[in-house]
Design an enzyme around this catalytic site. Structure first.
Site, PDB file in Angstrom:
ATOM      1  N   HIS A 118       0.810  -1.215   0.000  1.00  0.00           N
ATOM      2  CA  HIS A 118       0.000   0.000   0.000  1.00  0.00           C
ATOM      3  C   HIS A 118       0.845   1.268   0.000  1.00  0.00           C
ATOM      4  O   HIS A 118       0.315   2.374   0.015  1.00  0.00           O
ATOM      5  CB  HIS A 118      -0.935  -0.026   1.231  1.00  0.00           C
ATOM      6  CG  HIS A 118      -2.085   0.907   1.167  1.00  0.00           C
ATOM      7  ND1 HIS A 118      -2.264   1.921   2.082  1.00  0.00           N
ATOM      8  CD2 HIS A 118      -3.126   0.987   0.308  1.00  0.00           C
ATOM      9  CE1 HIS A 118      -3.368   2.579   1.808  1.00  0.00           C
ATOM     10  NE2 HIS A 118      -3.913   2.053   0.734  1.00  0.00           N
ATOM     11  N   LYS A 120       3.212   4.436  -1.138  1.00  0.00           N
ATOM     12  CA  LYS A 120       3.346   5.336  -2.292  1.00  0.00           C
ATOM     13  C   LYS A 120       4.643   6.115  -2.102  1.00  0.00           C
ATOM     14  O   LYS A 120       4.679   7.137  -1.408  1.00  0.00           O
ATOM     15  CB  LYS A 120       2.174   6.307  -2.403  1.00  0.00           C
ATOM     16  CG  LYS A 120       0.829   5.648  -2.701  1.00  0.00           C
ATOM     17  CD  LYS A 120       0.084   5.290  -1.455  1.00  0.00           C
ATOM     18  CE  LYS A 120      -1.298   4.729  -1.781  1.00  0.00           C
ATOM     19  NZ  LYS A 120      -1.996   4.225  -0.587  1.00  0.00           N
ATOM     20  N   ASP A 125      17.198  10.172  -7.749  1.00  0.00           N
ATOM     21  CA  ASP A 125      18.622  10.480  -7.620  1.00  0.00           C
ATOM     22  C   ASP A 125      19.099  10.498  -6.166  1.00  0.00           C
ATOM     23  O   ASP A 125      20.145  11.088  -5.856  1.00  0.00           O
ATOM     24  CB  ASP A 125      18.954  11.826  -8.279  1.00  0.00           C
ATOM     25  CG  ASP A 125      18.860  11.748  -9.794  1.00  0.00           C
ATOM     26  OD1 ASP A 125      18.944  10.634 -10.337  1.00  0.00           O
ATOM     27  OD2 ASP A 125      18.689  12.814 -10.436  1.00  0.00           O
ATOM     28  N   HIS A 299      -9.386  10.787   1.383  1.00  0.00           N
ATOM     29  CA  HIS A 299      -8.422   9.696   1.237  1.00  0.00           C
ATOM     30  C   HIS A 299      -7.139   9.975   2.008  1.00  0.00           C
ATOM     31  O   HIS A 299      -6.187   9.203   1.939  1.00  0.00           O
ATOM     32  CB  HIS A 299      -8.109   9.503  -0.254  1.00  0.00           C
ATOM     33  CG  HIS A 299      -7.463   8.202  -0.582  1.00  0.00           C
ATOM     34  ND1 HIS A 299      -6.138   8.091  -0.954  1.00  0.00           N
ATOM     35  CD2 HIS A 299      -7.961   6.947  -0.599  1.00  0.00           C
ATOM     36  CE1 HIS A 299      -5.847   6.825  -1.198  1.00  0.00           C
ATOM     37  NE2 HIS A 299      -6.930   6.101  -0.987  1.00  0.00           N
ATOM     38  N   LYS A 301      -4.237  10.558   4.982  1.00  0.00           N
ATOM     39  CA  LYS A 301      -3.719   9.856   6.145  1.00  0.00           C
ATOM     40  C   LYS A 301      -2.703  10.783   6.807  1.00  0.00           C
ATOM     41  O   LYS A 301      -1.488  10.589   6.714  1.00  0.00           O
ATOM     42  CB  LYS A 301      -3.040   8.528   5.761  1.00  0.00           C
ATOM     43  CG  LYS A 301      -3.923   7.592   4.903  1.00  0.00           C
ATOM     44  CD  LYS A 301      -3.628   7.737   3.442  1.00  0.00           C
ATOM     45  CE  LYS A 301      -4.241   6.670   2.568  1.00  0.00           C
ATOM     46  NZ  LYS A 301      -5.669   6.490   2.655  1.00  0.00           N
ATOM     47  N   ASP A 306       0.132  19.390  18.654  1.00  0.00           N
ATOM     48  CA  ASP A 306       0.714  20.610  19.203  1.00  0.00           C
ATOM     49  C   ASP A 306       1.206  21.499  18.070  1.00  0.00           C
ATOM     50  O   ASP A 306       0.537  21.632  17.053  1.00  0.00           O
ATOM     51  CB  ASP A 306       1.794  20.280  20.231  1.00  0.00           C
ATOM     52  CG  ASP A 306       1.201  19.602  21.478  1.00  0.00           C
ATOM     53  OD1 ASP A 306      -0.008  19.749  21.706  1.00  0.00           O
ATOM     54  OD2 ASP A 306       1.953  18.922  22.196  1.00  0.00           O
TER      55      ASP A 306
END
Length: 407
Positions: A118, A120, A125, A299, A301, A306
């Site tokens: 899952h 991404k 470089d 979608h 996450k 603080d």
């Protein structure tokens, strides 16, 4: 200083930029690919054969043809329908293309449901990395309509990029269930062309795998929640964490920390919304302010705590992400990034969210008191139980080029 996990040091001297939705993410990622000189490492859950996926493919092929080493891994569940023509153009250009746990469909249904890759991640470089929740598809662009997704990614430069590159390079060749034992040294191996940091952010890269890092992301979240003094904002698409996480979130609210939660109001998976709504009564009773984002599917996450802690990544706070899926998040201690994320989430709450009021929640009943805990624990445990089945032991398959397949 907040506690963190042993052997996972924070790296000083990083620069991080928040990228909101595909409109911000795709131009920066594609520009980095087009400017690559030596190496491109890319992992993604979903690669669609649409306008975004086709543009990514075009730029990757151009990079490979000018001599850049390119390795890509996609998930066999999320990217199950890529055509042979789409893939052959990549492999013919010299791209090392791998599929995590490819499986044939059964009566038209995908059966590789659990232990998905899952993550991404994109590293160019050894100097720039992209981490977040945005896949390569048009559904991350608002122009695709009301089903387009609200999401976030980070572009980072600095010493933490060496951690990310070291992990991705190892994961590309690990195979198996993705349980890559990622043990950082105090000084990670330098990547080709890697540059010293010039930013002010302290950064920590964490993965969740099915080996030694199975609880790393959740533990960092919970350590930060326990240390929170003023405010916690969690914006997570699929929110259904375990009992310990819920207890610490409620405890923070009860000790006077302002705790806010943003979940989906227009879900792409209605069952996930139903599960999250089961938790609302206990959260609201403890003083947590719950919002549902209603403009389009959420979608993201992400979270902030603080004035100086934030995280962006691929990990939801649900049983799949916390128990089975292979995930990656970057955690930051950076006031500027914290404030940028705060402004974005504040704008969502003001314009596109509805607040869940206590009076609108269902009243407790003997039936709910009996059934809700059983449903909660079954929902929490089911992915882990299912993942024990031998049929769900994943593998990584390299896609051979036409030349390699020729007799």
């Amino acid at each position: 200083m907040r506690a963190t996990i042993a052997n996972h040091p924070w790296r000083p001297g990083n620069r991080a930029e928040l990228l909101e939705n595909g409109e911000a993410f795709f131009p920066r990622a594609f520009e980095a690919i087009s400017r690559a000189r030596r190496e491109i490492l890319l992992e993604t859950f979903i690669l669609f054969e649409d306008e975004v996926g086709t543009e990514l493919r075009r730029r990757i092929i151009e990079a490979a043809r000018r001599g850049v080493k390119v390795e890509m891994t996609v998930d066999g569940y999320g990217s199950h329908d890529l055509s042979e023509d789409f893939l052959s153009g990549l492999t013919a250009a010299g791209v090392e293309f791998r599929i995590f746990d490819p499986r044939r469909t059964l009566f038209g249904l995908r059966v590789n449901v659990f232990r998905r890759m899952h993550r991404k991640l994109l590293v160019v470089d050894g100097e720039r990395a992209f981490v977040g929740g945005i896949n390569y598809g048009c559904d991350h662009l608002e122009t695709s309509g009301p089903a387009s997704k609200q999401d976030y990614a980070l572009e980072v430069e600095g010493p933490v990029v060496a951690d990310i590159r070291e992990f991705v390079a190892a994961a590309m060749h690990a195979g198996g269930d993705g349980g890559t034992w990622f043990h950082r040294s105090a000084s990670p191996s330098p990547a080709p062309g890697g540059a010293p940091g010039s930013g002010e952010a302290r950064a920590l890269f964490l993965v969740r795998d099915n080996g030694r890092n199975s609880t790393a992301i959740e533990r960092e979240y919970r350590a930060a929640i326990r240390a929170a003094q003023h405010e916690i904002v969690i914006a997570n698409a699929y929110f259904f964490p375990g009992y310990g996480f819920m207890r610490e979130l409620r405890d923070a609210a009860r000790r006077g920390v302002r705790v806010s939660l943003i979940t989906q109001g227009e879900p792409d998976m209605p069952f996930a919304q139903l599960a999250a709504r089961m938790l609302y009564p206990d959260l609201v009773a403890a003083g947590v302010v719950v919002y549902e984002y209603c403009r389009r599917p959420f979608h993201g996450k992400v979270a902030l705590i603080d004035d100086d802690w934030a995280t962006v990544g691929s990990s939801n706070l649900d049983p799949l992400s916390l128990s089975l899926n292979l995930e990656a998040n970057v955690f930051l201690r950076d006031h500027a990034m914290n404030q940028r994320l705060r402004r974005s989430l504040d704008a969502l709450r003001r314009s596109d969210c509805r607040r869940i009021e206590a009076r609108a929640l269902p009243r407790r009943s003997p039936w709910r008191t009996l059934i809700a805990p059983l449903f909660y624990h079954a929902q929490r445990r089911f992915p882990a139980w299912a993942g024990l089945l031998p049929a769900h032991t994943p593998k990584v398959v390299r896609v051979a080029s036409d030349a390699e397949r020729a007799p």
